[in-house]
Design a protein around this motif. Structure first.
Motif, PDB file in Angstrom:
ATOM      1  N   HIS A   1       0.853  -1.197   0.000  1.00 24.27           N
ATOM      2  CA  HIS A   1       0.000   0.000   0.000  1.00 24.27           C
ATOM      3  C   HIS A   1       0.888   1.245   0.000  1.00 24.27           C
ATOM      4  O   HIS A   1       1.569   1.507  -0.953  1.00 24.27           O
ATOM      5  CB  HIS A   1      -0.938  -0.036   1.214  1.00 24.27           C
ATOM      6  CG  HIS A   1      -1.911  -1.170   1.169  1.00 24.27           C
ATOM      7  ND1 HIS A   1      -1.665  -2.405   1.721  1.00 24.27           N
ATOM      8  CD2 HIS A   1      -3.142  -1.254   0.618  1.00 24.27           C
ATOM      9  CE1 HIS A   1      -2.706  -3.205   1.505  1.00 24.27           C
ATOM     10  NE2 HIS A   1      -3.624  -2.534   0.839  1.00 24.27           N
TER      11      HIS A   1
ATOM     12  N   ASP B   1      -1.841  -0.874  -3.979  1.00 27.61           N
ATOM     13  CA  ASP B   1      -3.264  -0.560  -3.811  1.00 27.61           C
ATOM     14  C   ASP B   1      -3.504   0.818  -3.196  1.00 27.61           C
ATOM     15  O   ASP B   1      -2.762   1.235  -2.297  1.00 27.61           O
ATOM     16  CB  ASP B   1      -3.911  -1.568  -2.837  1.00 27.61           C
ATOM     17  CG  ASP B   1      -4.338  -2.856  -3.541  1.00 27.61           C
ATOM     18  OD1 ASP B   1      -3.966  -3.063  -4.692  1.00 27.61           O
ATOM     19  OD2 ASP B   1      -5.059  -3.648  -2.889  1.00 27.61           O
ATOM     20  N   ASP B   2      -4.581   1.437  -3.618  1.00 33.18           N
ATOM     21  CA  ASP B   2      -5.266   2.590  -3.016  1.00 33.18           C
ATOM     22  C   ASP B   2      -5.023   3.911  -3.775  1.00 33.18           C
ATOM     23  O   ASP B   2      -5.924   4.387  -4.429  1.00 33.18           O
ATOM     24  CB  ASP B   2      -4.967   2.768  -1.524  1.00 33.18           C
ATOM     25  CG  ASP B   2      -5.501   1.578  -0.686  1.00 33.18           C
ATOM     26  OD1 ASP B   2      -6.278   0.773  -1.239  1.00 33.18           O
ATOM     27  OD2 ASP B   2      -5.133   1.454   0.486  1.00 33.18           O
TER      28      ASP B   2
ATOM     29  N   HIS C   1      -9.635  -0.041  -8.128  1.00 32.53           N
ATOM     30  CA  HIS C   1      -9.766  -0.562  -6.764  1.00 32.53           C
ATOM     31  C   HIS C   1     -11.009   0.099  -6.146  1.00 32.53           C
ATOM     32  O   HIS C   1     -10.983   0.515  -5.014  1.00 32.53           O
ATOM     33  CB  HIS C   1      -8.483  -0.212  -6.003  1.00 32.53           C
ATOM     34  CG  HIS C   1      -8.281  -0.905  -4.690  1.00 32.53           C
ATOM     35  ND1 HIS C   1      -8.478  -2.243  -4.497  1.00 32.53           N
ATOM     36  CD2 HIS C   1      -7.878  -0.416  -3.491  1.00 32.53           C
ATOM     37  CE1 HIS C   1      -8.201  -2.553  -3.236  1.00 32.53           C
ATOM     38  NE2 HIS C   1      -7.845  -1.461  -2.604  1.00 32.53           N
TER      39      HIS C   1
ATOM     40  N   HIS D   1     -13.812   2.322  -1.793  1.00 38.76           N
ATOM     41  CA  HIS D   1     -13.124   1.340  -0.944  1.00 38.76           C
ATOM     42  C   HIS D   1     -14.037   0.712   0.114  1.00 38.76           C
ATOM     43  O   HIS D   1     -13.604   0.307   1.180  1.00 38.76           O
ATOM     44  CB  HIS D   1     -11.890   1.963  -0.262  1.00 38.76           C
ATOM     45  CG  HIS D   1     -10.796   0.963   0.012  1.00 38.76           C
ATOM     46  ND1 HIS D   1     -10.843   0.106   1.085  1.00 38.76           N
ATOM     47  CD2 HIS D   1      -9.655   0.674  -0.651  1.00 38.76           C
ATOM     48  CE1 HIS D   1      -9.741  -0.652   1.060  1.00 38.76           C
ATOM     49  NE2 HIS D   1      -9.022  -0.329   0.019  1.00 38.76           N
TER      50      HIS D   1
HETATM   51 ZN    ZN Z   1      -7.246  -1.139  -0.594  1.00 42.23          ZN
END
Ligand code: ZN
Length: 256
Positions: free
Chosen positions: A52, A101-102, A155, A159
């Protein structure tokens, strides 16, 4: 119904896990003994390790992880990983398909410069609702990352845990995030990673079907075992890592 002591124990475990997650070095030390009887992979197998945020204080640690992966296997792009699954690219040893991710600002400041320097491929899964928020990338940053040669996947928008959403919300999360990324970046977005990512808890077959209908070619979970030719790209298995973890802790996630 759980006995009160069982509930209390569970709450304590959850509390411990939350505290450890906030202190990744301590978390890595707690995980490490479980890695004692595991080895980093040596057999043919496709892994999708993902990270992340990578704060500058962890940049040396991330480099250490990546150099080790490169030494014991091949670093492949998402396209190449999917070719492995399709049986179009032979696996001669471990292969690592790196992803993030993110939408963290540290991708711009720490991760991308390191990947460019080490000449490593990676894919970035973006939560579109985070873009422009404090600590996260802007659309201009993402366009720069794209131009530097790194593919971007979705993604979701917000979230949220997809399994908890109704059909319209799921459609919005999966389809509208794709559209927004494509409009902003001017490229087709074909890969999706589910938030949290544990099958039947965080997402279900419904989300996989929606992603298929929306035109995605892959759907990533956080189940961990290595993948091989013939495995479905709509059921990618990834290994969540933190750069602060010692390699012994990485071995609990990435192993033969
Ligand atoms: Zn995530």
């Amino acid at each position: 119904m759980e006995a009160p002591t069982a509930i209390k124990r569970r709450l304590n475990e959850l509390g411990l896990r939350t505290r450890l997650r906030a202190r990744p070095r301590a978390q890595g030390r707690v995980l490490a003994p479980a890695g004692l009887f595991r080895r980093l992979p040596s057999a043919p197998g496709l892994f999708f390790p993902f990270y992340h945020d990578v704060l500058p204080e962890y940049s040396g640690d991330l480099r250490h992880h990546l150099l080790r992966m490169r030494r014991i296997g091949t670093m492949v792009s998402y396209d190449e990983g999917l070719e492995v699954l399709a049986g179009e690219r032979p696996l001669t040893g471990p292969a690592f398909c790196l992803n993030f991710d993110d939408g963290h600002a540290s991708w711009r400041d720490v991760v991308v410069p390191m990947l460019l320097e080490l000449k490593l491929p990676a894919t970035f899964f973006v939560t579109t609702g985070l873009i422009g928020r404090p600590g996260n990338l802007t659309w201009d940053d993402l366009r720069d990352i794209r131009r530097a040669g790194f593919p971007v996947g979705s993604h979701t928008v917000s979230h949220h845990r997809l399994a908890d959403q109704d059909d319209a919300e799921v459609w919005h999360e999966i389809v509208d995030s794709k559209k927004e990324l494509e409009d902003e970046l001017g490229v087709e977005v074909r890969d999706f990673a589910a938030p949290y990512g544990y099958p039947r808890v965080d997402f279900t077959e419904r989300e996989v079907r929606v992603a298929e209908q929306a035109g995605y070619r892959s759907f990533a979970s956080t189940r961990r075992p290595a993948m091989h030719a013939g495995d479905s790209p709509m059921w990618i298995r990834r290994q969540g890592l933190h750069p602060a973890w010692p390699l012994m802790a990485v071995r609990t996630r990435v192993h033969d």
